[in-house]
Scaffold this motif. Structure first.
Motif, PDB file in Angstrom:
ATOM      1  N   TYR A   7       0.884  -1.168   0.000  1.00 50.45           N
ATOM      2  CA  TYR A   7       0.000   0.000   0.000  1.00 50.45           C
ATOM      3  C   TYR A   7       0.922   1.218   0.000  1.00 50.45           C
ATOM      4  O   TYR A   7       1.145   1.854   1.031  1.00 50.45           O
ATOM      5  CB  TYR A   7      -0.929  -0.013   1.224  1.00 50.45           C
ATOM      6  CG  TYR A   7      -1.889  -1.189   1.203  1.00 50.45           C
ATOM      7  CD1 TYR A   7      -3.063  -1.136   0.456  1.00 50.45           C
ATOM      8  CD2 TYR A   7      -1.605  -2.354   1.910  1.00 50.45           C
ATOM      9  CE1 TYR A   7      -3.939  -2.214   0.429  1.00 50.45           C
ATOM     10  CE2 TYR A   7      -2.476  -3.434   1.881  1.00 50.45           C
ATOM     11  CZ  TYR A   7      -3.635  -3.356   1.138  1.00 50.45           C
ATOM     12  OH  TYR A   7      -4.489  -4.429   1.105  1.00 50.45           O
ATOM     13  N   CYS A  65      -3.007   1.917  -3.499  1.00 48.17           N
ATOM     14  CA  CYS A  65      -2.803   3.307  -3.094  1.00 48.17           C
ATOM     15  C   CYS A  65      -2.968   4.202  -4.326  1.00 48.17           C
ATOM     16  O   CYS A  65      -1.999   4.712  -4.876  1.00 48.17           O
ATOM     17  CB  CYS A  65      -1.411   3.487  -2.483  1.00 48.17           C
ATOM     18  SG  CYS A  65      -1.112   5.140  -1.825  1.00 48.17           S
ATOM     19  N   ARG A  88      -2.454   9.694  -2.921  1.00 47.38           N
ATOM     20  CA  ARG A  88      -1.669   9.913  -1.716  1.00 47.38           C
ATOM     21  C   ARG A  88      -2.221  11.144  -1.017  1.00 47.38           C
ATOM     22  O   ARG A  88      -2.413  12.180  -1.637  1.00 47.38           O
ATOM     23  CB  ARG A  88      -0.220  10.100  -2.127  1.00 47.38           C
ATOM     24  CG  ARG A  88       0.724  10.307  -1.045  1.00 47.38           C
ATOM     25  CD  ARG A  88       2.140  10.290  -1.513  1.00 47.38           C
ATOM     26  NE  ARG A  88       2.330  10.946  -2.801  1.00 47.38           N
ATOM     27  CZ  ARG A  88       3.477  11.054  -3.406  1.00 47.38           C
ATOM     28  NH1 ARG A  88       4.543  10.535  -2.857  1.00 47.38           N
ATOM     29  NH2 ARG A  88       3.592  11.657  -4.549  1.00 47.38           N
ATOM     30  N   HIS A 129       3.267  -0.580   4.049  1.00 49.41           N
ATOM     31  CA  HIS A 129       2.090   0.277   4.220  1.00 49.41           C
ATOM     32  C   HIS A 129       2.509   1.721   4.469  1.00 49.41           C
ATOM     33  O   HIS A 129       2.996   2.043   5.562  1.00 49.41           O
ATOM     34  CB  HIS A 129       1.258  -0.249   5.391  1.00 49.41           C
ATOM     35  CG  HIS A 129       0.073   0.593   5.728  1.00 49.41           C
ATOM     36  ND1 HIS A 129      -0.464   0.625   6.995  1.00 49.41           N
ATOM     37  CD2 HIS A 129      -0.688   1.435   4.992  1.00 49.41           C
ATOM     38  CE1 HIS A 129      -1.495   1.444   7.007  1.00 49.41           C
ATOM     39  NE2 HIS A 129      -1.640   1.963   5.807  1.00 49.41           N
ATOM     40  N   CYS A 155      -1.753   6.430   2.381  1.00 52.54           N
ATOM     41  CA  CYS A 155      -2.589   5.763   1.370  1.00 52.54           C
ATOM     42  C   CYS A 155      -3.987   5.521   1.938  1.00 52.54           C
ATOM     43  O   CYS A 155      -4.170   4.648   2.790  1.00 52.54           O
ATOM     44  CB  CYS A 155      -1.973   4.432   0.953  1.00 52.54           C
ATOM     45  SG  CYS A 155      -0.474   4.619  -0.004  1.00 52.54           S
ATOM     46  N   ASP A 185      -6.472   4.100   0.614  1.00 51.32           N
ATOM     47  CA  ASP A 185      -7.114   2.870   0.146  1.00 51.32           C
ATOM     48  C   ASP A 185      -6.731   1.638   0.964  1.00 51.32           C
ATOM     49  O   ASP A 185      -7.303   0.568   0.764  1.00 51.32           O
ATOM     50  CB  ASP A 185      -6.759   2.617  -1.321  1.00 51.32           C
ATOM     51  CG  ASP A 185      -7.238   3.729  -2.234  1.00 51.32           C
ATOM     52  OD1 ASP A 185      -8.292   4.329  -1.932  1.00 51.32           O
ATOM     53  OD2 ASP A 185      -6.559   4.014  -3.234  1.00 51.32           O
ATOM     54  N   ALA A 186      -5.761   1.773   1.864  1.00 50.86           N
ATOM     55  CA  ALA A 186      -5.361   0.625   2.680  1.00 50.86           C
ATOM     56  C   ALA A 186      -6.507   0.237   3.606  1.00 50.86           C
ATOM     57  O   ALA A 186      -7.249   1.099   4.093  1.00 50.86           O
ATOM     58  CB  ALA A 186      -4.124   0.968   3.500  1.00 50.86           C
TER      59      ALA A 186
END
Length: 167
Positions: free
Chosen positions: A104, A111, A114, A137, A141, A143-144
């Motif tokens: 990620y 990701c 940002r 990770h 991000c 979207d994690a």
């Protein structure tokens, strides 16, 4: 003469059979858990984020390597009950850790965008119950999976890193 001896030794090694594996049910729990390793590495940010690596073994041994912005720089060791490590492994599996993406980080499918560039990255690696997974990770991000950061915090809690990072 020396070449003949070396040839015989090489042939004996090549033909040797490995010992048959011990069925898992016959292995004592402490030995079965000896293959469990959980490592978390916290990277730097543009502030005073603690930078360290902590590894928890299935036996309960903990190795902390403080790098920056921690109370104890260098190597420190500790222990936690092995039952807590077993519980952590179960939590990781139940939360889907082994099914998460490997990365990620900006530019990866996990990701897409940002949020900011001054947040730290955390890399975790878990080897347990015959499985192995490593996840990078970047905390910027969005979207994690939210569970990933919670699991990172849980690893810290089980390892007891507060004793080495708090000032």
């Amino acid at each position: 003469m020396t070449r003949a001896v070396l040839a015989v030794v090489a042939l004996a090694i090549a033909c040797a059979r490995p010992a048959p594996p011990v069925p898992q049910a016959d292995v004592p729990q402490a030995v079965a858990d000896s293959g469990t390793h959980i490592t978390l590495e916290r990277g730097p940010c543009f502030g005073t984020c603690p930078v360290y690596v902590v590894t928890v073994e299935g036996s309960g041994s903990v190795l902390f390597q403080g790098k920056r912005f921690v109370a104890d720089s260098g190597v420190s060791t500790g222990t936690v009950p092995s039952a807590r490590v077993d519980s952590l492994v179960a939590e990781l599996a139940a939360a889907g850790y082994f099914d998460f993406a490997d990365r990620y980080v900006p530019g990866e499918p996990g990701c897409r965008e940002r949020v900011t560039t001054d947040l730290p990255s955390v890399t975790t690696e878990v080897q347990a119950r015959g499985r192995r997974k490593r996840i990078e990770h970047y905390h910027g991000c969005p979207d994690a999976p939210p569970a990933l950061q919670a699991l990172e915090e849980r690893i810290d809690a089980v390892a007891g890193v507060a004793r080495w990072i708090s000032r």
